[in-house]
Design a protein around this motif. Structure first.
Motif, short mmCIF file in Angstrom:
data_model
loop_
_atom_site.label_atom_id
_atom_site.label_comp_id
_atom_site.label_asym_id
_atom_site.label_seq_id
_atom_site.Cartn_x
_atom_site.Cartn_y
_atom_site.Cartn_z
N ILE A 7 0.83 -1.20 0.00
CA ILE A 7 0.00 0.00 0.00
C ILE A 7 0.87 1.25 0.00
CG2 ILE A 7 -1.64 1.32 1.39
CD1 ILE A 7 -2.85 -1.39 2.22
N VAL A 8 1.94 1.25 0.76
CA VAL A 8 2.84 2.41 0.79
C VAL A 8 3.48 2.61 -0.57
CG1 VAL A 8 5.03 3.22 1.76
CG2 VAL A 8 3.27 2.32 3.26
N LEU A 9 3.90 1.53 -1.22
CA LEU A 9 4.52 1.66 -2.54
C LEU A 9 3.52 2.15 -3.58
CD1 LEU A 9 6.78 -1.51 -2.64
CD2 LEU A 9 7.53 0.86 -2.59
N LEU A 10 2.27 1.75 -3.46
CA LEU A 10 1.27 2.23 -4.39
C LEU A 10 0.93 3.70 -4.16
CD1 LEU A 10 -1.16 -0.80 -4.55
CD2 LEU A 10 0.30 0.06 -6.38
N MET A 11 1.01 4.17 -2.94
CA MET A 11 0.69 5.55 -2.62
C MET A 11 1.88 6.49 -2.79
SD MET A 11 -2.45 5.32 -2.00
CE MET A 11 -3.08 6.68 -1.10
N MET A 12 3.07 5.95 -2.97
CA MET A 12 4.27 6.77 -3.04
C MET A 12 4.26 7.79 -4.19
SD MET A 12 8.13 5.39 -2.58
CE MET A 12 8.54 5.05 -4.26
N PRO A 13 3.73 7.48 -5.38
CA PRO A 13 3.73 8.51 -6.43
C PRO A 13 2.86 9.72 -6.12
CG PRO A 13 3.48 6.35 -7.39
CD PRO A 13 3.39 6.17 -5.92
N ALA A 18 5.74 19.20 -9.59
CA ALA A 18 6.38 18.00 -9.05
C ALA A 18 7.35 17.44 -10.09
CB ALA A 18 5.33 16.97 -8.67
N LYS A 19 8.63 17.78 -9.97
CA LYS A 19 9.63 17.34 -10.94
C LYS A 19 10.07 15.91 -10.70
CE LYS A 19 11.50 21.94 -11.61
NZ LYS A 19 12.69 22.79 -11.52
N HIS A 20 9.94 15.43 -9.49
CA HIS A 20 10.43 14.11 -9.16
C HIS A 20 9.34 13.04 -9.21
CE1 HIS A 20 14.20 15.93 -8.00
NE2 HIS A 20 13.55 16.76 -7.20
N ALA A 21 8.22 13.34 -9.82
CA ALA A 21 7.11 12.38 -9.86
C ALA A 21 7.48 11.13 -10.66
CB ALA A 21 5.86 13.03 -10.45
N ILE A 22 8.23 11.30 -11.74
CA ILE A 22 8.59 10.14 -12.54
C ILE A 22 9.53 9.21 -11.77
CG2 ILE A 22 10.53 11.25 -13.73
CD1 ILE A 22 8.09 8.82 -15.34
N ILE A 23 10.42 9.77 -10.97
CA ILE A 23 11.33 8.95 -10.17
C ILE A 23 10.53 8.20 -9.11
CG2 ILE A 23 13.25 9.04 -8.54
CD1 ILE A 23 14.26 11.49 -10.15
N PHE A 24 9.58 8.86 -8.49
CA PHE A 24 8.73 8.19 -7.51
C PHE A 24 7.91 7.08 -8.17
CE2 PHE A 24 8.50 10.11 -3.25
CZ PHE A 24 9.49 11.06 -3.39
N ASN A 25 7.41 7.34 -9.37
CA ASN A 25 6.64 6.31 -10.08
C ASN A 25 7.51 5.10 -10.40
OD1 ASN A 25 4.03 7.36 -10.27
ND2 ASN A 25 4.65 8.74 -11.90
N LEU A 26 8.72 5.32 -10.87
CA LEU A 26 9.61 4.21 -11.17
C LEU A 26 10.00 3.43 -9.92
CD1 LEU A 26 11.94 5.81 -13.88
CD2 LEU A 26 10.19 4.06 -14.21
N CYS A 27 10.25 4.13 -8.83
CA CYS A 27 10.59 3.44 -7.58
C CYS A 27 9.40 2.61 -7.06
CB CYS A 27 11.02 4.44 -6.53
SG CYS A 27 12.62 5.20 -6.86
#
Length: 142
Positions: A11-17, A31-40
């Motif tokens: 659940i945390v990983l799904l909510m991270m983006p 939000a410039k780092h959204a793509i990095i959060f999505n990939l992680c």
């Protein structure tokens, strides 16, 4: 304990983006780092899907006496056909409504009397999705 932590981790990983999106809304910055959060988050979910079966936490094995018998190839094709009929019909309805609704709004802004005529075309586009759903029910239950 581990059976509680692993779903919580999923659940945390799904909510991270959503974190950089929320931070961009509250601070006013993009939000410039959204793509990095999505990939992680994607990598974490994939890793979790690999670890759970290997660790023996989830299993697809069933005992012989249970009611959940193995599906045949025909059953699998039936579910695949039902999913395809609903999904493709919904995509077609989205394309139809995406073209008809702006035209209907434009027609109504020029002539308010054209509302009834223009809504017919939008409703006809939505009917495609309903037909796909009816076909999927016919595939599943007949």
């Amino acid at each position: 304990m581990l059976m509680f932590v692993l779903p919580l981790l999923a659940i945390v990983l799904l909510m991270m983006p959503l974190v950089p999106v929320y931070a961009g809304i509250t601070t006013g910055k993009k939000a410039k780092h959204a793509i990095i959060f999505n990939l992680c988050a994607f990598a974490g979910i994939v890793l979790l899907m690999i670890v759970l079966p290997l660790g023996g936490f989830v299993s697809a094995a069933t005992d012989a006496g249970s009611a959940a018998a193995a599906l045949s190839t025909g059953d699998g094709l039936k579910y695949l056909g039902a999913a395809l009929s609903t999904g493709l019909a919904s995509i077609g309805a989205g394309v139809a409504v995406g073209g008809a609704a702006p035209a209907a709004i434009g027609a109504c802004s020029e002539d308010p009397k054209a509302f009834g005529k223009s809504m017919i075309f939008v409703v006809m586009g939505e009917g495609i999705a309903i037909y796909g759903l009816v076909i999927s029910f016919m595939i599943l239950f007949m």
